[in-house]
Design a protein around this motif. Structure first.
Motif, PDB file in Angstrom:
ATOM      1  N   ASN A 164      -6.149  -0.432   1.184  1.00 31.45           N
ATOM      2  CA  ASN A 164      -7.330   0.089   0.485  1.00 31.45           C
ATOM      3  C   ASN A 164      -7.983   1.231   1.267  1.00 31.45           C
ATOM      4  OD1 ASN A 164      -7.106  -1.599  -1.726  1.00 31.45           O
ATOM      5  ND2 ASN A 164      -8.385  -3.190  -0.812  1.00 31.45           N
ATOM      6  N   ILE A 165      -8.074   1.089   2.573  1.00 30.88           N
ATOM      7  CA  ILE A 165      -8.682   2.119   3.421  1.00 30.88           C
ATOM      8  C   ILE A 165      -7.867   3.414   3.381  1.00 30.88           C
ATOM      9  CG2 ILE A 165      -9.207   2.744   5.824  1.00 30.88           C
ATOM     10  CD1 ILE A 165      -9.903  -0.254   6.256  1.00 30.88           C
ATOM     11  N   ASN A 166      -6.525   3.284   3.311  1.00 27.29           N
ATOM     12  CA  ASN A 166      -5.643   4.448   3.385  1.00 27.29           C
ATOM     13  C   ASN A 166      -5.072   4.875   2.033  1.00 27.29           C
ATOM     14  OD1 ASN A 166      -5.258   5.141   6.370  1.00 27.29           O
ATOM     15  ND2 ASN A 166      -5.090   2.905   6.328  1.00 27.29           N
ATOM     16  N   ASP A 167      -5.605   4.371   0.944  1.00 27.07           N
ATOM     17  CA  ASP A 167      -5.145   4.714  -0.409  1.00 27.07           C
ATOM     18  C   ASP A 167      -3.653   4.478  -0.613  1.00 27.07           C
ATOM     19  OD1 ASP A 167      -7.693   5.463  -1.326  1.00 27.07           O
ATOM     20  OD2 ASP A 167      -7.460   7.463  -0.433  1.00 27.07           O
ATOM     21  N   VAL A 168      -3.164   3.351  -0.113  1.00 27.77           N
ATOM     22  CA  VAL A 168      -1.770   2.960  -0.320  1.00 27.77           C
ATOM     23  C   VAL A 168      -1.758   1.974  -1.484  1.00 27.77           C
ATOM     24  CG1 VAL A 168       0.218   1.766   0.666  1.00 27.77           C
ATOM     25  CG2 VAL A 168      -1.131   3.323   2.081  1.00 27.77           C
ATOM     26  N   TYR A 169      -0.888   2.237  -2.469  1.00 32.00           N
ATOM     27  CA  TYR A 169      -0.793   1.394  -3.653  1.00 32.00           C
ATOM     28  C   TYR A 169       0.180   0.254  -3.370  1.00 32.00           C
ATOM     29  CZ  TYR A 169      -0.155   0.199  -8.578  1.00 32.00           C
ATOM     30  OH  TYR A 169      -0.093  -0.451  -9.780  1.00 32.00           O
ATOM     31  N   LEU A 170      -0.278  -0.982  -3.555  1.00 34.83           N
ATOM     32  CA  LEU A 170       0.548  -2.161  -3.301  1.00 34.83           C
ATOM     33  C   LEU A 170       1.019  -2.770  -4.615  1.00 34.83           C
ATOM     34  CD1 LEU A 170      -1.578  -3.921  -0.515  1.00 34.83           C
ATOM     35  CD2 LEU A 170       0.315  -2.307  -0.234  1.00 34.83           C
ATOM     36  N   ILE A 171       2.316  -3.010  -4.703  1.00 34.69           N
ATOM     37  CA  ILE A 171       2.893  -3.657  -5.876  1.00 34.69           C
ATOM     38  C   ILE A 171       3.448  -5.003  -5.410  1.00 34.69           C
ATOM     39  CG2 ILE A 171       4.674  -3.536  -7.656  1.00 34.69           C
ATOM     40  CD1 ILE A 171       4.443  -0.480  -7.517  1.00 34.69           C
ATOM     41  N   ASP A 172       2.777  -6.073  -5.813  1.00 37.17           N
ATOM     42  CA  ASP A 172       3.206  -7.406  -5.397  1.00 37.17           C
ATOM     43  C   ASP A 172       4.109  -8.032  -6.462  1.00 37.17           C
ATOM     44  OD1 ASP A 172       1.493  -8.166  -7.417  1.00 37.17           O
ATOM     45  OD2 ASP A 172       0.086  -9.233  -6.125  1.00 37.17           O
ATOM     46  N   ARG A 173       4.422  -9.279  -6.273  1.00 33.06           N
ATOM     47  CA  ARG A 173       5.358  -9.977  -7.148  1.00 33.06           C
ATOM     48  C   ARG A 173       4.951  -9.907  -8.622  1.00 33.06           C
ATOM     49  NH1 ARG A 173       9.333 -13.527  -6.072  1.00 33.06           N
ATOM     50  NH2 ARG A 173       9.984 -14.925  -7.743  1.00 33.06           N
ATOM     51  N   GLN A 174       3.691 -10.191  -8.916  1.00 35.79           N
ATOM     52  CA  GLN A 174       3.250 -10.224 -10.307  1.00 35.79           C
ATOM     53  C   GLN A 174       3.344  -8.846 -10.957  1.00 35.79           C
ATOM     54  OE1 GLN A 174       2.641 -13.067 -12.061  1.00 35.79           O
ATOM     55  NE2 GLN A 174       2.804 -11.596 -13.727  1.00 35.79           N
ATOM     56  N   GLU A 175       2.943  -7.821 -10.218  1.00 35.76           N
ATOM     57  CA  GLU A 175       3.016  -6.468 -10.771  1.00 35.76           C
ATOM     58  C   GLU A 175       4.466  -6.008 -10.915  1.00 35.76           C
ATOM     59  OE1 GLU A 175       0.756  -2.213 -10.300  1.00 35.76           O
ATOM     60  OE2 GLU A 175       0.110  -3.938  -9.123  1.00 35.76           O
ATOM     61  N   LEU A 176       5.333  -6.442  -9.998  1.00 29.90           N
ATOM     62  CA  LEU A 176       6.761  -6.125 -10.109  1.00 29.90           C
ATOM     63  C   LEU A 176       7.353  -6.778 -11.352  1.00 29.90           C
ATOM     64  CD1 LEU A 176       9.261  -4.763  -8.902  1.00 29.90           C
ATOM     65  CD2 LEU A 176       9.599  -6.808  -7.504  1.00 29.90           C
ATOM     66  N   ILE A 177       6.966  -8.010 -11.624  1.00 29.66           N
ATOM     67  CA  ILE A 177       7.429  -8.678 -12.852  1.00 29.66           C
ATOM     68  C   ILE A 177       6.979  -7.884 -14.068  1.00 29.66           C
ATOM     69  CG2 ILE A 177       7.105 -10.748 -14.290  1.00 29.66           C
ATOM     70  CD1 ILE A 177       6.977 -12.362 -11.624  1.00 29.66           C
ATOM     71  N   ASP A 178       5.741  -7.413 -14.054  1.00 30.02           N
ATOM     72  CA  ASP A 178       5.244  -6.605 -15.157  1.00 30.02           C
ATOM     73  C   ASP A 178       6.052  -5.310 -15.312  1.00 30.02           C
ATOM     74  OD1 ASP A 178       3.343  -8.527 -15.647  1.00 30.02           O
ATOM     75  OD2 ASP A 178       1.700  -7.431 -14.691  1.00 30.02           O
ATOM     76  N   LEU A 179       6.404  -4.678 -14.202  1.00 32.28           N
ATOM     77  CA  LEU A 179       7.222  -3.459 -14.251  1.00 32.28           C
ATOM     78  C   LEU A 179       8.596  -3.748 -14.833  1.00 32.28           C
ATOM     79  CD1 LEU A 179       6.460  -1.694 -10.840  1.00 32.28           C
ATOM     80  CD2 LEU A 179       5.973  -0.812 -13.114  1.00 32.28           C
ATOM     81  N   ILE A 180       9.182  -4.866 -14.400  1.00 32.06           N
ATOM     82  CA  ILE A 180      10.513  -5.236 -14.905  1.00 32.06           C
ATOM     83  C   ILE A 180      10.460  -5.476 -16.402  1.00 32.06           C
ATOM     84  CG2 ILE A 180      12.289  -7.038 -14.843  1.00 32.06           C
ATOM     85  CD1 ILE A 180      11.627  -7.331 -11.822  1.00 32.06           C
ATOM     86  N   LEU A 181       9.389  -6.114 -16.846  1.00 26.44           N
ATOM     87  CA  LEU A 181       9.244  -6.422 -18.280  1.00 26.44           C
ATOM     88  C   LEU A 181       8.669  -5.258 -19.078  1.00 26.44           C
ATOM     89  CD1 LEU A 181       7.926 -10.087 -17.979  1.00 26.44           C
ATOM     90  CD2 LEU A 181      10.261  -9.324 -18.497  1.00 26.44           C
ATOM     91  N   ASN A 182       8.461  -4.122 -18.423  1.00 25.33           N
ATOM     92  CA  ASN A 182       7.918  -2.901 -19.046  1.00 25.33           C
ATOM     93  C   ASN A 182       6.539  -3.084 -19.631  1.00 25.33           C
ATOM     94  OD1 ASN A 182       9.956  -0.965 -18.546  1.00 25.33           O
ATOM     95  ND2 ASN A 182      11.190  -1.854 -20.183  1.00 25.33           N
ATOM     96  N   LYS A 183       5.720  -3.901 -19.002  1.00 19.51           N
ATOM     97  CA  LYS A 183       4.364  -4.099 -19.495  1.00 19.51           C
ATOM     98  C   LYS A 183       3.443  -2.990 -19.066  1.00 19.51           C
ATOM     99  CE  LYS A 183       4.381  -9.092 -20.020  1.00 19.51           C
ATOM    100  NZ  LYS A 183       3.791 -10.354 -19.602  1.00 19.51           N
ATOM    101  N   LYS A 184       3.755  -2.304 -17.946  1.00 21.23           N
ATOM    102  CA  LYS A 184       2.854  -1.254 -17.471  1.00 21.23           C
ATOM    103  C   LYS A 184       3.513   0.087 -17.574  1.00 21.23           C
ATOM    104  CE  LYS A 184      -0.171  -3.761 -14.473  1.00 21.23           C
ATOM    105  NZ  LYS A 184      -0.839  -3.777 -13.229  1.00 21.23           N
TER     106      LYS A 184
END
Length: 184
Positions: A164-184
């Protein structure tokens, strides 16, 4: 010891030429001409290149169909390849960095205006601060406009705070699942 190494090197040099010699012998056996030998060798190379292309396409197809169950048993390198295919489907131009000496980035994603350095972490436990620190170092090295850390797991509180301090975007397990399922 020296003789063993020399024999081993000699065997390694002979091994790739052995199939070509066999193919050439078959070409001679069936045609009894030099043109038959040449045609057999050309056919051998065409078929071997076609086979290699087919295997690569099968591997790519397997990666595209993979879900989280398959991701959890991948090696780190397979996970990077998987993410590359995933981001290609999302419209990014993907470049893979060297396996070692990558300055903290495993993938470089490009779209129209952004260059994104991505650190891929396939872990069975939580991802800590080190991954975020590594990707921060990669930003200047690759002239990136953004930095992402992607994992099949979750991040520690310290990693989230540093990101958050360094503006790094974190993609964790749940968001990766969403990417795989094309939800985002």
């Amino acid at each position: 010891m020296r003789k063993r190494r020399a024999k081993k090197k000699r065997r390694i040099r002979i091994l790739p030429t052995l199939p070509i010699l066999i193919v050439a012998a078959l070409g001679w056996y069936f045609t009894q001409t030099l043109q038959g030998i040449g045609a057999a060798i050309v056919l051998y190379f065409v078929l071997s290149i076609g086979f290699k292309a087919w295997r690569k396409s099968r591997k790519t197809a397997r990666l595209r169909k993979a879900g989280m169950k398959e991701v959890d048993v991948m090696t780190g390198e397979e996970f990077e390849q998987f993410l590359g295919e995933l981001f290609k489907r999302r419209g990014f131009k993907v470049t893979y960095t060297a396996t070692s000496g990558d300055y903290g980035a495993d993938l470089i994603l490009k779209d129209r205006e952004d260059i994104i350095a991505v650190q891929a972490k396939r872990y069975s436990s939580t991802v800590g601060v080190k991954a975020v620190q590594e990707i921060i170092g990669a930003i200047k090295m690759y002239e990136a406009t953004e930095a992402w850390v992607v994992t099949n797991s979750y991040f520690t509180k310290q990693a989230i705070k540093l990101a958050n301090i360094n503006d790094v975007y974190l993609i964790d397990r749940q968001e990766l699942i969403d990417l795989i399922l094309n939800k985002k």
